[in-house]
Design a protein around this motif. Structure first.
Motif, PDB file in Angstrom:
ATOM      1  N   ILE A  78      -9.990   2.485   5.889  1.00  0.00           N
ATOM      2  CA  ILE A  78      -9.776   1.590   4.748  1.00  0.00           C
ATOM      3  C   ILE A  78      -9.673   0.148   5.222  1.00  0.00           C
ATOM      4  N   ASP A  79      -8.996  -0.059   6.325  1.00  0.00           N
ATOM      5  CA  ASP A  79      -8.865  -1.408   6.866  1.00  0.00           C
ATOM      6  C   ASP A  79     -10.245  -1.980   7.212  1.00  0.00           C
ATOM      7  N   GLY A  80     -11.079  -1.169   7.852  1.00  0.00           N
ATOM      8  CA  GLY A  80     -12.414  -1.633   8.213  1.00  0.00           C
ATOM      9  C   GLY A  80     -13.240  -1.998   6.991  1.00  0.00           C
ATOM     10  N   PHE A  81     -13.159  -1.165   5.976  1.00  0.00           N
ATOM     11  CA  PHE A  81     -13.917  -1.412   4.754  1.00  0.00           C
ATOM     12  C   PHE A  81     -13.486  -2.727   4.109  1.00  0.00           C
ATOM     13  N   ILE A  82     -12.186  -2.937   4.007  1.00  0.00           N
ATOM     14  CA  ILE A  82     -11.697  -4.154   3.353  1.00  0.00           C
ATOM     15  C   ILE A  82     -12.089  -5.394   4.161  1.00  0.00           C
ATOM     16  N   ARG A  83     -12.022  -5.305   5.474  1.00  0.00           N
ATOM     17  CA  ARG A  83     -12.435  -6.456   6.291  1.00  0.00           C
ATOM     18  C   ARG A  83     -13.928  -6.725   6.130  1.00  0.00           C
ATOM     19  N   GLU A  84     -14.697  -5.644   5.985  1.00  0.00           N
ATOM     20  CA  GLU A  84     -16.151  -5.815   5.873  1.00  0.00           C
ATOM     21  C   GLU A  84     -16.515  -6.491   4.549  1.00  0.00           C
ATOM     22  N   ILE A  85     -15.882  -6.055   3.468  1.00  0.00           N
ATOM     23  CA  ILE A  85     -16.192  -6.631   2.152  1.00  0.00           C
ATOM     24  C   ILE A  85     -15.523  -8.000   2.002  1.00  0.00           C
ATOM     25  N   GLY A  86     -14.307  -8.142   2.472  1.00  0.00           N
ATOM     26  CA  GLY A  86     -13.604  -9.422   2.351  1.00  0.00           C
ATOM     27  C   GLY A  86     -13.275  -9.802   0.917  1.00  0.00           C
ATOM     28  N   PRO A  87     -12.646  -8.909   0.154  1.00  0.00           N
ATOM     29  CA  PRO A  87     -12.382  -9.181  -1.268  1.00  0.00           C
ATOM     30  C   PRO A  87     -11.252 -10.183  -1.441  1.00  0.00           C
ATOM     31  N   ASP A  88     -11.252 -10.896  -2.575  1.00  0.00           N
ATOM     32  CA  ASP A  88     -10.093 -11.727  -2.898  1.00  0.00           C
ATOM     33  C   ASP A  88      -9.118 -10.948  -3.779  1.00  0.00           C
ATOM     34  N   MET A  89      -9.541  -9.818  -4.328  1.00  0.00           N
ATOM     35  CA  MET A  89      -8.629  -8.974  -5.122  1.00  0.00           C
ATOM     36  C   MET A  89      -8.850  -7.506  -4.783  1.00  0.00           C
ATOM     37  N   VAL A  90      -7.746  -6.766  -4.622  1.00  0.00           N
ATOM     38  CA  VAL A  90      -7.831  -5.323  -4.393  1.00  0.00           C
ATOM     39  C   VAL A  90      -6.979  -4.612  -5.444  1.00  0.00           C
ATOM     40  N   LEU A  91      -7.570  -3.600  -6.074  1.00  0.00           N
ATOM     41  CA  LEU A  91      -6.835  -2.751  -7.017  1.00  0.00           C
ATOM     42  C   LEU A  91      -6.661  -1.388  -6.381  1.00  0.00           C
ATOM     43  N   LEU A  92      -5.416  -0.914  -6.306  1.00  0.00           N
ATOM     44  CA  LEU A  92      -5.164   0.361  -5.638  1.00  0.00           C
ATOM     45  C   LEU A  92      -4.261   1.234  -6.511  1.00  0.00           C
ATOM     46  N   PRO A  93      -4.243   2.530  -6.249  1.00  0.00           N
ATOM     47  CA  PRO A  93      -3.478   3.424  -7.129  1.00  0.00           C
ATOM     48  C   PRO A  93      -1.967   3.309  -6.911  1.00  0.00           C
ATOM     49  N   PHE A  94      -1.209   3.381  -7.988  1.00  0.00           N
ATOM     50  CA  PHE A  94       0.249   3.447  -7.923  1.00  0.00           C
ATOM     51  C   PHE A  94       0.641   4.753  -7.232  1.00  0.00           C
ATOM     52  N   PRO A  95       1.662   4.721  -6.364  1.00  0.00           N
ATOM     53  CA  PRO A  95       2.039   5.943  -5.628  1.00  0.00           C
ATOM     54  C   PRO A  95       2.806   6.908  -6.523  1.00  0.00           C
ATOM     55  N   HIS A 116      -4.248 -11.531   8.633  1.00  0.00           N
ATOM     56  CA  HIS A 116      -5.432 -12.270   9.084  1.00  0.00           C
ATOM     57  C   HIS A 116      -5.937 -13.103   7.907  1.00  0.00           C
ATOM     58  N   ALA A 117      -6.784 -14.075   8.219  1.00  0.00           N
ATOM     59  CA  ALA A 117      -7.196 -15.057   7.215  1.00  0.00           C
ATOM     60  C   ALA A 117      -7.949 -14.414   6.047  1.00  0.00           C
ATOM     61  N   ALA A 118      -8.649 -13.281   6.311  1.00  0.00           N
ATOM     62  CA  ALA A 118      -9.464 -12.676   5.260  1.00  0.00           C
ATOM     63  C   ALA A 118      -8.696 -11.673   4.411  1.00  0.00           C
ATOM     64  N   ALA A 119      -7.389 -11.567   4.616  1.00  0.00           N
ATOM     65  CA  ALA A 119      -6.605 -10.617   3.814  1.00  0.00           C
ATOM     66  C   ALA A 119      -6.703 -10.990   2.333  1.00  0.00           C
ATOM     67  N   PRO A 120      -6.770  -9.981   1.456  1.00  0.00           N
ATOM     68  CA  PRO A 120      -6.929 -10.280   0.017  1.00  0.00           C
ATOM     69  C   PRO A 120      -5.724 -11.038  -0.526  1.00  0.00           C
ATOM     70  N   LYS A 121      -5.976 -12.006  -1.405  1.00  0.00           N
ATOM     71  CA  LYS A 121      -4.916 -12.858  -1.945  1.00  0.00           C
ATOM     72  C   LYS A 121      -4.191 -12.192  -3.116  1.00  0.00           C
TER      73      LYS A 121
END
Lengths: 206, 206, 206, 206, 206, 206
Positions: A78-95, A116-121
């Motif tokens: 998941i970390d690799g995918f997010i770094r590759e896309i570089g999104p400004d928003m991530v929606l994830l499921p409630f636990p 890191h600088a590319a982490a979603p805001k």
């Protein structure tokens, strides 16, 4: 404002992303921004087409993999995918009551840490009808949203996209299209909209 | 994104708005948007000039008035002011150990209910150094922020504005400029910024 | 008062114990009491020397062991160590965003249950800069401390000890010496000290 | 350790201090330290004699005064008293179903803020049988203690002191001596003592 | 089971009792048990006729009285009423964003304390559409229900009763009949019913 | 009311069901309803005979199995058992300091989801003396009950049944018969009964 340029949606099972935030996906897709959407399953392609998603990519983690893979490996994917896309928003499921949602929530939160600088805001957790509301109050976390997206103009698209997952939806009457529409109406009534989708804020950095 | 066009800041006492969100005010003011700022006291004018606020208006509720005025009258004043300005973002004090902060928080939340089209879309609660952190954990609400504004480039302006409230600040070492800077550094470390101001989300509607 | 005679500090990773409670260790060590300190790694020896720890013992659980060892085995190791040392105070990591901290927290709480006469009378959880503050408010537990140790006179020793972990600290700017000092300054401002370290009380028996 | 030199106990009604912490008062009084005890009523003198309190002083706020006096005046009275005595430990009522307990809790917390050198270093909230346990879970704060005083050797004195308040106790079967003893037994079972009194930590500064 | 013989519903404003538990009132009324219903306003008579309530009594506290009357007087009125009726179940408003709901909640909880043999065995808090969901998550209590009444067969009666309060309902689109029906549908989806009303348990004694 | 026709009690270890709800089992058994009780161990038979249980069935999951079996298999076993018995009430352990209680709690909550017509209408979590009260306040869920069963007339049977588990009980003084009786007395004082057992409501559907 708050319309993302690149959106990533993490969905442990086919239909989660449409149930939880189909209207939001459709609205953001319609905004004309370049959009990269992500989910765990290619089955989402039919739904994405209806929602108007122009570009999409998939992480390909199977449901069985979620529970059997070592935590470090899942986190890495998941970390690799997010770094590759570089999104400004991530929606994830409630636990919630579904253990897969808890595992994926954990992995996503780790991947979205602001290290890191590319982490979603903007990181938000969406509700999944029925499972989210089976957490036990006073024992497990309660979904109490403070972030709402007005999806009044996108309910038709959302319901059409839900129809792509006919088997799952009909197997679970507690997540029928009728119940899903009622939830959106209720969420709308909380903030003066006709219909809305609701989110718990994980982190917003401006 | 998330830069408001019209910002209202409600501050029960002179210096609260600069302590809690001086850097945020300065950053939003610098964005070139038309800005209408509000606080309860004209003493804030000197601080506002330093923060770069172009236009401002004042509600004029004295500290003694906060506690002695009937709830309905206080609510009416704040509600009227917010409707008159029509802000898209409101910053209000977290309901902490200072009873005035609790009273003003209540009045603001009532005024910001999404019951009319002009209701603000973004409502955030700021922390006030020392008082906010004297709420008792497990008994009173804890300030656990999920919204951060990077104020790295605006700390100099904030500290200069704080100097306008020299008497209040020097009377309370627990809210010294040094402590205020340390808090901003800590909040920054939570989300990858040099310095930041932190907020609890009351409601965001997109 | 509250100065322990025998202190045990459980640290899942090298540097956790100095980041979370280096000043407290130094202050208690300076009190002249006989002290037995414990951590998981011998790398801590250099830091302990600076902090003034006279006697120390090590549990030797590697980071990979934390996640791979069966719960019963891990619990047994920590339980045995605590019974062997017989401390009157135990400091353990808050169960935060790092899964190792959660696993070690669980094992320590089991080992510290008041089921035998030698169980520790004071059990406190420390914060680990950045990880502790990445728990999601409203979903995961928030670190809201009610126990503070004035470390004003021990900040120099703490910072010197942190320097022993140069690689880890420089790899994580969110846990820089500067951020660590800011956090101590903020914690001090909460309770009238110059600098302080903060703890969540697990249990105190008098 | 943790035996205070000067203890202040704030009790809104006669009997609250003996119900909530009579065993603790007796144990601390027996420690030989110089002790200044305080409560709101002179009726406590008979009970204090049994508990072994050598020196005592009284604040003299009547129950009706609690509700009718302006907040600032009540705060001033309690603040002045605490500054005059200069205790190192303050025991105050948990803010429970009795509105007087909430008002006194608020006033005490304000008076105990760490804003001057003589502020008390240890502040704890005690439980008052029945009222404390009528707060509504999930809506109002729950009394979940983390601080325990072993009162096994002082239960006889506590029960004798309770007998001084015969009218209040017999009027309320939910706070009978039998129920009070059962609560102490239960609190003891939580931490390996025969009998104990339990407290919620407001703040401890070492 | 759980069908009460005598039900008391406390409603601060006309329409609250129908919005919050109109379906439940209708269902319990239809059960053939003798029922004594109570609210603060005679305007409820038209709604009660539709809901099938056979016998009713009214407390007659005006909305302005709620805020202006001393706490002791308000508590006395509600306490006297409950003792006079002797219900086995009481439904009261959740303490939400409307200050009247908080005041009445407090007074009811005091009146329902289990201090005499006739105290009600089941006490539940109902939600009032919009106001209940404007409490701020993380700061104020969240309505997280664990008690549900299946009202599928009574939605028509509830909606007809709501029509008796046409002015109030039309003044507040966030509490429209459509939104009210959506909420009931959503609550039903949480527990396998078509439609349901939801409650937070204050106390159940069997 | 609230007397079940078919009761299922899930107990991870022999004695849990008697410690947590022996009085409740005895009272419901005495009500004359047909009752099917369940636990994980046949050792419970002696205790059940004393409690008056007419019919019983056992799930046969060993303690070691709880931790070693894959989640899906454990869930399947409990789900199958509950569907086979078809209880209207299920009593399950609160997820406390004992990891087995957490695992079984999770499995039971999944099995009790209201996804089919035969799902139990009342689901309650019981407290297990000592373990339940070792959860850390502010970090882990606190047992704050809102459901009470008056067991005054069944304490003798409960204590006799506890004697069947002499080895476990004597090994753990924190769960002695004396402590168990004190807890029941305290729970009774919370709601006007002589003795009571307390439960956290997971879900009640009427």
């Amino acid at each position: 404002m708050m319309i993302p340029e690149k959106l990533v949606v993490i969905a442990p099972h086919p239909d989660d992303e449409t149930l939880g935030c189909g209207g939001t996906i459709a609205r953001f897709a319609a905004s004309g921004n370049q959009a990269a959407f992500e989910t765990t399953h290619r089955e989402a392609l039919a739904a994405f087409k209806i929602l108007g998603v122009a570009r999409s990519a998939f992480l390909r983690i199977s449901a069985t993999m979620v529970r059997d893979v070592p935590v470090a490996e899942l986190n890495g994917k998941i970390d690799g995918f997010i770094r590759e896309i570089g999104p400004d928003m991530v929606l994830l499921p409630f636990p919630d009551r579904h253990i897969d949602h808890r595992i994926i929530f954990d992995a996503c939160i780790v991947a979205c840490r602001p290290v890191h600088a590319a982490a979603p805001k903007t990181v938000l957790a969406y509700e999944t009808l029925s499972e989210t509301h089976w957490n036990v109050p006073g024992i497990e976390p309660v979904f109490a949203p403070e972030f709402f997206v007005d999806t009044t103009d996108y309910m038709a698209k959302k319901n059409a996209a839900l129809a792509c997952y006919a088997s799952q939806i009909s197997n679970a009457p507690s997540r029928s299209v009728e119940a899903c529409t009622a939830l959106a109406k209720f969420r709308g009534s909380q903030n003066g909209c006709g219909y809305a989708e609701a989110f718990k804020v994980v982190r917003i950095v401006v």
